[in-house]
Design a protein around this motif. Structure first.
Motif, PDB file in Angstrom:
ATOM      1  N   PRO A 143       0.833  -1.208   0.000  1.00 19.55           N
ATOM      2  CA  PRO A 143       0.000   0.000   0.000  1.00 19.55           C
ATOM      3  C   PRO A 143       0.866   1.255   0.000  1.00 19.55           C
ATOM      4  CG  PRO A 143       0.076  -0.968   2.191  1.00 19.55           C
ATOM      5  CD  PRO A 143       0.781  -1.933   1.278  1.00 19.55           C
ATOM      6  N   THR A 144       0.250   2.384  -0.287  1.00 18.43           N
ATOM      7  CA  THR A 144       0.947   3.661  -0.250  1.00 18.43           C
ATOM      8  C   THR A 144       1.490   3.923   1.146  1.00 18.43           C
ATOM      9  OG1 THR A 144      -0.663   4.451  -1.880  1.00 18.43           O
ATOM     10  CG2 THR A 144       0.734   6.107  -0.828  1.00 18.43           C
ATOM     11  N   THR A 145       2.688   4.452   1.210  1.00 19.56           N
ATOM     12  CA  THR A 145       3.279   4.795   2.501  1.00 19.56           C
ATOM     13  C   THR A 145       2.563   5.996   3.098  1.00 19.56           C
ATOM     14  OG1 THR A 145       5.432   4.022   1.737  1.00 19.56           O
ATOM     15  CG2 THR A 145       5.409   5.443   3.684  1.00 19.56           C
ATOM     16  N   THR A 146       2.156   5.882   4.331  1.00 17.91           N
ATOM     17  CA  THR A 146       1.599   7.022   5.052  1.00 17.91           C
ATOM     18  C   THR A 146       2.747   7.771   5.713  1.00 17.91           C
ATOM     19  OG1 THR A 146      -0.490   5.886   5.480  1.00 17.91           O
ATOM     20  CG2 THR A 146       0.051   7.758   6.904  1.00 17.91           C
ATOM     21  N   VAL A 147       2.990   8.983   5.268  1.00 16.68           N
ATOM     22  CA  VAL A 147       4.056   9.816   5.836  1.00 16.68           C
ATOM     23  C   VAL A 147       3.424  10.685   6.910  1.00 16.68           C
ATOM     24  CG1 VAL A 147       5.760  11.616   5.370  1.00 16.68           C
ATOM     25  CG2 VAL A 147       5.363   9.794   3.687  1.00 16.68           C
ATOM     26  N   ASN A 148       3.755  10.378   8.152  1.00 19.18           N
ATOM     27  CA  ASN A 148       3.128  11.105   9.263  1.00 19.18           C
ATOM     28  C   ASN A 148       3.891  10.775  10.539  1.00 19.18           C
ATOM     29  OD1 ASN A 148       1.439  12.529  10.930  1.00 19.18           O
ATOM     30  ND2 ASN A 148      -0.158  10.955  10.965  1.00 19.18           N
ATOM     31  N   HIS A 149       4.976  11.505  10.788  1.00 18.99           N
ATOM     32  CA  HIS A 149       5.766  11.204  11.974  1.00 18.99           C
ATOM     33  C   HIS A 149       6.646  12.396  12.334  1.00 18.99           C
ATOM     34  CE1 HIS A 149       9.756  10.289   9.943  1.00 18.99           C
ATOM     35  NE2 HIS A 149       8.945  10.430   8.939  1.00 18.99           N
ATOM     36  N   GLU A 150       7.413  12.238  13.384  1.00 16.48           N
ATOM     37  CA  GLU A 150       8.271  13.296  13.903  1.00 16.48           C
ATOM     38  C   GLU A 150       9.653  13.168  13.275  1.00 16.48           C
ATOM     39  OE1 GLU A 150       8.620  16.541  16.792  1.00 16.48           O
ATOM     40  OE2 GLU A 150       6.911  15.196  16.499  1.00 16.48           O
ATOM     41  N   VAL A 151      10.137  14.231  12.645  1.00 21.57           N
ATOM     42  CA  VAL A 151      11.472  14.197  12.051  1.00 21.57           C
ATOM     43  C   VAL A 151      11.996  15.625  11.927  1.00 21.57           C
ATOM     44  CG1 VAL A 151      10.548  14.226   9.687  1.00 21.57           C
ATOM     45  CG2 VAL A 151      12.864  13.388  10.099  1.00 21.57           C
ATOM     46  N   ARG A 152      13.275  15.788  12.188  1.00 21.87           N
ATOM     47  CA  ARG A 152      13.901  17.110  12.100  1.00 21.87           C
ATOM     48  C   ARG A 152      14.429  17.329  10.685  1.00 21.87           C
ATOM     49  NH1 ARG A 152      18.005  18.301  14.179  1.00 21.87           N
ATOM     50  NH2 ARG A 152      17.657  20.417  14.987  1.00 21.87           N
ATOM     51  N   ALA A 153      13.527  17.598   9.769  1.00 19.62           N
ATOM     52  CA  ALA A 153      13.897  17.843   8.373  1.00 19.62           C
ATOM     53  C   ALA A 153      13.725  19.319   8.047  1.00 19.62           C
ATOM     54  CB  ALA A 153      13.047  16.990   7.446  1.00 19.62           C
ATOM     55  N   LEU A 154      14.372  19.745   6.962  1.00 18.98           N
ATOM     56  CA  LEU A 154      14.231  21.113   6.477  1.00 18.98           C
ATOM     57  C   LEU A 154      13.608  21.075   5.096  1.00 18.98           C
ATOM     58  CD1 LEU A 154      14.801  24.154   6.889  1.00 18.98           C
ATOM     59  CD2 LEU A 154      17.005  23.791   5.741  1.00 18.98           C
ATOM     60  N   ILE A 155      12.503  21.802   4.924  1.00 20.10           N
ATOM     61  CA  ILE A 155      11.781  21.860   3.652  1.00 20.10           C
ATOM     62  C   ILE A 155      11.998  23.238   3.036  1.00 20.10           C
ATOM     63  CG2 ILE A 155       9.502  21.752   2.566  1.00 20.10           C
ATOM     64  CD1 ILE A 155       8.704  19.922   4.960  1.00 20.10           C
ATOM     65  N   LEU A 156      12.412  23.261   1.772  1.00 19.79           N
ATOM     66  CA  LEU A 156      12.646  24.503   1.047  1.00 19.79           C
ATOM     67  C   LEU A 156      11.661  24.598  -0.111  1.00 19.79           C
ATOM     68  CD1 LEU A 156      16.558  24.264   0.764  1.00 19.79           C
ATOM     69  CD2 LEU A 156      15.206  25.262   2.625  1.00 19.79           C
ATOM     70  N   GLN A 157      11.080  25.787  -0.292  1.00 20.66           N
ATOM     71  CA  GLN A 157      10.030  25.897  -1.308  1.00 20.66           C
ATOM     72  C   GLN A 157       9.977  27.289  -1.913  1.00 20.66           C
ATOM     73  OE1 GLN A 157       8.273  22.963  -1.541  1.00 20.66           O
ATOM     74  NE2 GLN A 157       7.115  23.598  -3.339  1.00 20.66           N
ATOM     75  N   ASN A 158      10.000  27.354  -3.242  1.00 26.13           N
ATOM     76  CA  ASN A 158       9.697  28.602  -3.926  1.00 26.13           C
ATOM     77  C   ASN A 158       8.194  28.855  -3.908  1.00 26.13           C
ATOM     78  OD1 ASN A 158      12.186  29.685  -4.778  1.00 26.13           O
ATOM     79  ND2 ASN A 158      12.282  28.294  -6.529  1.00 26.13           N
ATOM     80  N   GLU A 159       7.827  30.113  -3.773  1.00 31.91           N
ATOM     81  CA  GLU A 159       6.395  30.451  -3.784  1.00 31.91           C
ATOM     82  C   GLU A 159       5.757  30.079  -5.111  1.00 31.91           C
ATOM     83  OE1 GLU A 159       3.400  34.283  -3.055  1.00 31.91           O
ATOM     84  OE2 GLU A 159       5.565  34.611  -3.279  1.00 31.91           O
ATOM     85  N   TRP A 160       6.504  30.271  -6.220  1.00 32.69           N
ATOM     86  CA  TRP A 160       5.954  30.008  -7.549  1.00 32.69           C
ATOM     87  C   TRP A 160       6.726  28.871  -8.201  1.00 32.69           C
ATOM     88  CZ3 TRP A 160       1.386  31.954  -8.039  1.00 32.69           C
ATOM     89  CH2 TRP A 160       1.058  33.105  -7.342  1.00 32.69           C
ATOM     90  N   ASP A 161       6.453  27.672  -7.700  1.00 31.88           N
ATOM     91  CA  ASP A 161       7.075  26.453  -8.200  1.00 31.88           C
ATOM     92  C   ASP A 161       6.096  25.789  -9.159  1.00 31.88           C
ATOM     93  OD1 ASP A 161       7.819  23.651  -8.438  1.00 31.88           O
ATOM     94  OD2 ASP A 161       9.164  23.960  -6.749  1.00 31.88           O
ATOM     95  N   SER A 162       6.576  25.472 -10.354  1.00 31.41           N
ATOM     96  CA  SER A 162       5.673  24.967 -11.394  1.00 31.41           C
ATOM     97  C   SER A 162       5.295  23.504 -11.214  1.00 31.41           C
ATOM     98  CB  SER A 162       6.329  25.143 -12.767  1.00 31.41           C
ATOM     99  OG  SER A 162       7.572  24.453 -12.807  1.00 31.41           O
ATOM    100  N   GLN A 163       6.178  22.708 -10.605  1.00 32.67           N
ATOM    101  CA  GLN A 163       5.929  21.274 -10.498  1.00 32.67           C
ATOM    102  C   GLN A 163       5.350  20.875  -9.145  1.00 32.67           C
ATOM    103  OE1 GLN A 163       6.597  21.647 -13.825  1.00 32.67           O
ATOM    104  NE2 GLN A 163       6.868  19.438 -13.641  1.00 32.67           N
ATOM    105  N   THR A 164       5.838  21.484  -8.108  1.00 33.17           N
ATOM    106  CA  THR A 164       5.340  21.208  -6.761  1.00 33.17           C
ATOM    107  C   THR A 164       4.878  22.527  -6.161  1.00 33.17           C
ATOM    108  OG1 THR A 164       7.604  21.393  -5.906  1.00 33.17           O
ATOM    109  CG2 THR A 164       6.803  19.181  -6.421  1.00 33.17           C
ATOM    110  N   PRO A 165       3.620  22.877  -6.325  1.00 29.34           N
ATOM    111  CA  PRO A 165       3.122  24.168  -5.844  1.00 29.34           C
ATOM    112  C   PRO A 165       3.351  24.346  -4.346  1.00 29.34           C
ATOM    113  CG  PRO A 165       1.505  23.105  -7.269  1.00 29.34           C
ATOM    114  CD  PRO A 165       2.582  22.097  -7.002  1.00 29.34           C
ATOM    115  N   LEU A 166       3.288  25.586  -3.918  1.00 28.76           N
ATOM    116  CA  LEU A 166       3.526  25.919  -2.513  1.00 28.76           C
ATOM    117  C   LEU A 166       2.669  25.070  -1.582  1.00 28.76           C
ATOM    118  CD1 LEU A 166       4.839  27.701  -0.366  1.00 28.76           C
ATOM    119  CD2 LEU A 166       3.069  29.422  -0.820  1.00 28.76           C
ATOM    120  N   ALA A 167       1.426  24.817  -1.967  1.00 24.36           N
ATOM    121  CA  ALA A 167       0.544  24.009  -1.124  1.00 24.36           C
ATOM    122  C   ALA A 167       1.089  22.605  -0.901  1.00 24.36           C
ATOM    123  CB  ALA A 167      -0.854  23.933  -1.747  1.00 24.36           C
ATOM    124  N   ALA A 168       1.828  22.076  -1.879  1.00 23.78           N
ATOM    125  CA  ALA A 168       2.403  20.742  -1.736  1.00 23.78           C
ATOM    126  C   ALA A 168       3.491  20.741  -0.676  1.00 23.78           C
ATOM    127  CB  ALA A 168       2.955  20.263  -3.075  1.00 23.78           C
ATOM    128  N   GLY A 169       4.362  21.756  -0.721  1.00 27.55           N
ATOM    129  CA  GLY A 169       5.402  21.855   0.292  1.00 27.55           C
ATOM    130  C   GLY A 169       4.819  22.019   1.679  1.00 27.55           C
TER     131      GLY A 169
END
Length: 506
Positions: A425-451
């Protein structure tokens, strides 16, 4: 976990001592018995044979090939290759560990990333980490797969039209059937979860307790899945231009259509303010009318351009251009003049996450390898693809009305409608992790809402948003987010809170 790890190491030592004390025949039987208890040992204790990747590459850029099980449920069964590359840390004294890369995709090779991306990484990062690239399973030099697809079958941008939908259904069915016939037994194991398992074999072979990671686009999902499956082997993870892990995979494409509409609205406003330059309209309404009139005209008679003749649907398929307002304005203005017979139309600047050279080691890679491996991941990662073609028809009609620029492209039929479901089945991503997410406001492939969705799923993560940032890919491309990423990779300090920084004016 520490006690279990110690027990495992003790077991290895006891077995080794026992084997050395027995006769050759008895020792062989004991070794086989031990291997049966730990079938992954043959993979995790491989000794890579590092050698210069290519005659034209730096001597320090080394490559090796590892073996992994095709099916981790049956580690004693068929094995496949994983091609791995390495640039050693610049300072033995400062070295922290390894930094794995993934360029996105799915289906994109990553073997050259240490050499290509490493040139842009800050020196403190390169001093602390061995830079590790790899081609994901089925891709490039990692036992590449093929479906034997023709050039026409590789065309994936297919707008919904009532008169062509039946042909599109047959295209989707044909691609799925050819992939099943050509490599179904292999393709069903080309999942994100299995690639994450391959990453953990790489970690073990390199002798690392944990890995750090820099992944782009699809690579952010791969990284998130790794943290979900192997949380105690996760060190510093930078997820750049993140996908929404709750919408794998059809929803990801639909999210692109959703994100295109506000980008198109922004472009209309920006272009109207520069009417004297681009002559597309002095108000946003006029700019949009000009654009849609051009689409209608091109559907009647394709517009000649240096990209070849473009129909109106071809123009809509270039929706990524509208996330870079100046690029889109110049492109549309050129198309308009070409349609009027005044000048040839420029193609505009492509919008890509990374500008990586083709793999230096590419030999005998099937021409449809990217397509075959991508469809395998997209179709087998999840069991949520609709099976009824009419569902795709209804959704395409609905989404074309909602999101006129790209909605029907995003929701129409794909080979996944006819693909055999994956084994997990699809992996459910939902846990505690110290990651850093970087996102452009106007990203054509992964919109801001995705980040933002990835940020919610990874509790404990921090997010840096580049306000006004355009395009797909943030670090290390002279962004205002670069410092946050470098500090995190070199000191383990995440920002105290989520940050928004301003993109530099061009």
């Amino acid at each position: 976990m520490r006690n279990r790890r110690m027990a495992s190491l003790l077991a290895v030592g006891i077995a080794a001592n026992l084997v050395s004390a027995l006769t050759p025949a008895t020792a062989s039987a004991a070794s086989e018995a031990f291997a049966a208890k730990d079938p992954m040992r043959q993979y995790t204790q491989q000794k890579p044979r590092w050698q210069r990747c290519d005659a034209g590459s730096p001597a320090a850029f080394q490559c090796a090939t590892l073996k992994v099980p095709l099916d981790y449920v049956d580690p004693g069964g068929r094995r496949i290759d994983i091609a791995v590359s390495r640039l050693k840390a610049g300072s033995a004294k400062e070295r922290r560990g390894v930094l794995l890369f993934n360029p996105g995709g799915p289906g994109e090779p990553g073997l050259n990333m240490p050499a290509d991306l490493g040139a842009d990484l800050p020196e403190p990062v390169k001093r602390q980490y061995d830079l590790i690239g790899f081609d994901p399973r089925g891709v490039g030099q990692s036992s590449p797969v093929s479906c034997g697809l023709t050039a026409d079958e590789k065309i994936t941008e297919r707008p919904y039209k009532a008169e062509t939908f039946a042909k599109d259904v047959e295209w989707a069915r044909s691609v799925a059937d050819k992939c099943q016939a050509e490599g179904g037994d292999t393709l069903r194991h080309l999942t994100t979860r299995n690639t994450a398992r391959d990453m953990d074999v790489i970690r073990a072979v390199l002798g690392e307790r944990k890995i750090s990671y820099l992944g782009y686009s699809y690579g952010t999902y791969l990284g998130a899945v790794y943290t979900q499956m192997f949380p105690r082997r996760t060190d510093r993870f930078v997820l750049d231009s993140a996908t929404d892990p709750t919408r794998i995979w059809r929803g990801i494409f639909q999210g692109m259509a959703e994100g295109t509409e506000p980008a198109f609205t922004r472009w209309s406003r920006w272009t109207a303010q520069r009417h004297t330059t681009y002559e597309l309209g002095s108000t946003p309404v006029e700019v949009r009318k000009t654009f849609w009139a051009l689409v209608a005209q091109a559907n009647r008679k394709p517009v000649d351009s240096d990209e070849g003749p473009l129909t109106g649907d071809d123009i809509r398929a270039k929706r990524h251009k509208f996330f870079r307002v100046q690029v889109a304005a110049e492109w549309v203005a050129g198309l308009k003049k070409a349609a009027e017979g005044r000048i040839p139309a420029p193609s505009g600047t492509p919008d890509q996450a990374l500008s990586l050279a083709p793999p230096a080691f590419a030999r005998d890679v099937p021409q449809d390898n990217v397509d075959a491996s991508a469809w395998a991941v997209l179709c087998t990662d999840t069991r949520t693809w609709p099976r009824d073609p009419e569902q795709y028809r209804r959704d395409a009609i609905r989404d074309k009305a909602r999101y006129p620029l790209y909605g029907d492209f995003a929701s129409t039929i794909t080979p996944c409608a006819f693909w055999k479901p994956g084994s997990e089945p699809t992996t459910t991503v939902n846990h505690e992790v110290r990651a850093l997410i970087l996102q452009n406001e106007w990203d054509s492939q992964t919109p801001l809402a995705a980040g933002q969705a990835m940020h919610r799923a990874l509790r404990g993560s921090r997010m840096v948003t580049v306000a006004g940032g355009e395009g797909h890919g943030v670090y290390p491309f002279n962004s205002c987010a670069d410092r946050s990423a470098t500090v995190y990779l070199t000191t383990d300090r995440l920002p105290a809170k989520d940050l928004t920084c301003q993109a530099a004016a061009e």
